[in-house]
Scaffold this active site. Structure first.
Site, PDB file in Angstrom:
ATOM      1  N   LYS A  53       1.031  -1.174   0.121  1.00 43.21           N
ATOM      2  CA  LYS A  53      -0.087   0.061   0.075  1.00 43.21           C
ATOM      3  C   LYS A  53       0.935   1.194   0.233  1.00 43.21           C
ATOM      4  O   LYS A  53       0.565   2.199  -0.857  1.00 43.21           O
ATOM      5  CB  LYS A  53      -1.108  -0.131   1.159  1.00 43.21           C
ATOM      6  CG  LYS A  53      -2.034  -0.991   1.122  1.00 43.21           C
ATOM      7  CD  LYS A  53      -2.961  -1.306   2.465  1.00 43.21           C
ATOM      8  CE  LYS A  53      -3.957  -2.461   2.115  1.00 43.21           C
ATOM      9  NZ  LYS A  53      -4.431  -2.923   3.203  1.00 43.21           N
ATOM     10  N   GLN A  97      -4.702  -1.294   9.540  1.00 43.76           N
ATOM     11  CA  GLN A  97      -4.437  -2.790   9.014  1.00 43.76           C
ATOM     12  C   GLN A  97      -5.090  -3.891   9.998  1.00 43.76           C
ATOM     13  O   GLN A  97      -4.694  -3.834  11.279  1.00 43.76           O
ATOM     14  CB  GLN A  97      -3.003  -3.041   8.797  1.00 43.76           C
ATOM     15  CG  GLN A  97      -3.000  -4.491   7.921  1.00 43.76           C
ATOM     16  CD  GLN A  97      -3.466  -4.371   6.562  1.00 43.76           C
ATOM     17  OE1 GLN A  97      -3.243  -3.321   5.714  1.00 43.76           O
ATOM     18  NE2 GLN A  97      -4.224  -5.522   6.309  1.00 43.76           N
ATOM     19  N   ASP A 120     -10.877   3.163   3.813  1.00 41.40           N
ATOM     20  CA  ASP A 120     -11.045   1.948   3.603  1.00 41.40           C
ATOM     21  C   ASP A 120     -12.591   1.453   3.482  1.00 41.40           C
ATOM     22  O   ASP A 120     -13.202   0.501   3.205  1.00 41.40           O
ATOM     23  CB  ASP A 120     -10.613   1.146   5.193  1.00 41.40           C
ATOM     24  CG  ASP A 120      -9.499   0.140   4.638  1.00 41.40           C
ATOM     25  OD1 ASP A 120      -9.209  -0.336   3.517  1.00 41.40           O
ATOM     26  OD2 ASP A 120      -8.626  -0.538   5.652  1.00 41.40           O
TER      27      ASP A 120
END
Ligand code: NAP
Length: 288
Positions: A53, A97, A120
């Site tokens: 990422k 995460q 997200d």
């Protein structure tokens, strides 16, 4: 029949090139898109994901911050970091995460992220926005699947779409996105009986289960579009999806491979969402 491949790497390359152009324009206007990635603990898969990422951000000309913490980090300390990032004007997207260590309430942490920076798309406000058709960030994996359908010019209107899996991050938002495009949607899960009878009726199948070969050729209507979200390991330890690719590609009209399908699209849509958040920040500044 041999299905046409929907190449997630090629589509990602194309979309990321456009993201980089738009990011450069925003930067020239004084807003460099910024993503903060927070990793707690040593999970090896998570370490690979966050590295990818951050690398994708750098390639797109974004500002990126990777914050790594010990698995022993207290929940209150993590929440404090999230609050600090919420107030950091150089950051437009915050990604914590998952999974988090067991002593941390992941949902509480997600809810602490400002919805304006929830790239997200896991915040309850983002989920609510998707459900009601309001503006908000869409979860990256199903959003990537929608982009793949768009890339082949597929119209979902009146089509029967079957989603295998009902998780909050893939299955449910996937179903809502398909519904928004006027597909008739069926969601299957571990309690579904006669799965094959259902998938055989599908014009589009999204497999998001996390089990190898959960979709085989005898379960697919000729010409159907098959999107494989699954990420599993085969007996040789190689990455594979939920779909029996070799068999299904002989029946389907379109199919995504694993690797090189939905996976790269997930990171691409993270960039797209972060870019959009940065654009929103610029619009807000200009409106003041
Ligand atoms: P998850 O939270 O474990 O959900 C799996 C879902 O599959 C559950 O809803 C489960 O039903 C359902 N299920 C289990 N067995 C089934 C069966 N035999 N038939 C139909 N449905 C069944 O997993 P997830 O987070 O959604 O992820 C799914 C897969 O996608 C995993 O392999 C994951 O690694 C992968 N993934 C890939 C990406 C990417 O970027 N490519 C991103 C996210 C996830 P119940 O609800 O009844 O338990």
């Amino acid at each position: 029949m041999t299905a046409q491949l929907i190449d997630g790497n090629a589509l990602s390359k194309q979309l990321r090139a456009q993201v980089a152009i738009d990011a450069a324009k925003l930067t020239a206007q004084g807003v460099k898109p910024g993503l903060a990635v927070v990793l707690v603990g040593e999970n090896s898969a998570s370490q690979v994901y966050v590295r990818n990422k951050v690398k994708a951000c750098e390639e797109a000309g974004f500002h990126s911050v990777l914050e790594k913490y010990d698995a022993t980090l207290a929940e209150t300390d993590l929440l404090q970091r999230v609050h600090a990032l919420n107030n950091d004007a150089s950051i437009h997207g915050i990604l914590v995460q998952l999974p988090l260590p067991a002593h941390i309430d992941a949902q509480k942490v997600i809810e602490a992220i400002s919805p304006a920076k929830d790239v997200d798309g896991f915040h309850i406000a983002s989920a609510g926005a998707l459900m009601t058709g309001m503006k908000g960030f869409w979860p990256c994996t199903p959003y990537g699947c929608m982009k793949m359908l768009e890339s082949i010019g597929y119209s979902l209107k009146g089509k029967h779409a079957v989603v295998m899996g009902r998780s909050n991050i893939v299955g449910k938002p996937m179903a809502l996105m398909l519904l928004q495009q006027n597909a008739t949607v069926t969601i299957c899960h571990s309690g579904t009986v006669n799965l094959k009878d259902i998938t055989l009726q599908a014009d589009v199948i999204v497999a998001a289960v996390g089990k190898r070969n959960v979709l085989t050729a005898d379960m697919v209507k000729p010409g159907a579009v098959v999107l494989d979200v699954g990420m599993n390991r085969n007996d040789e330890g190689k990455l594979c999806g939920d779909v029996d690719f070799e068999g299904v590609k002989e029946v389907a009209g379109y199919i995504t491979p694993v690797p090189g399908g939905v996976g790269p699209m997930t990171i691409t849509m993270l960039l797209v969402n972060t870019l959009e958040s940065a654009q929103n920040a610029l619009n807000t500044t200009q409106a003041i």
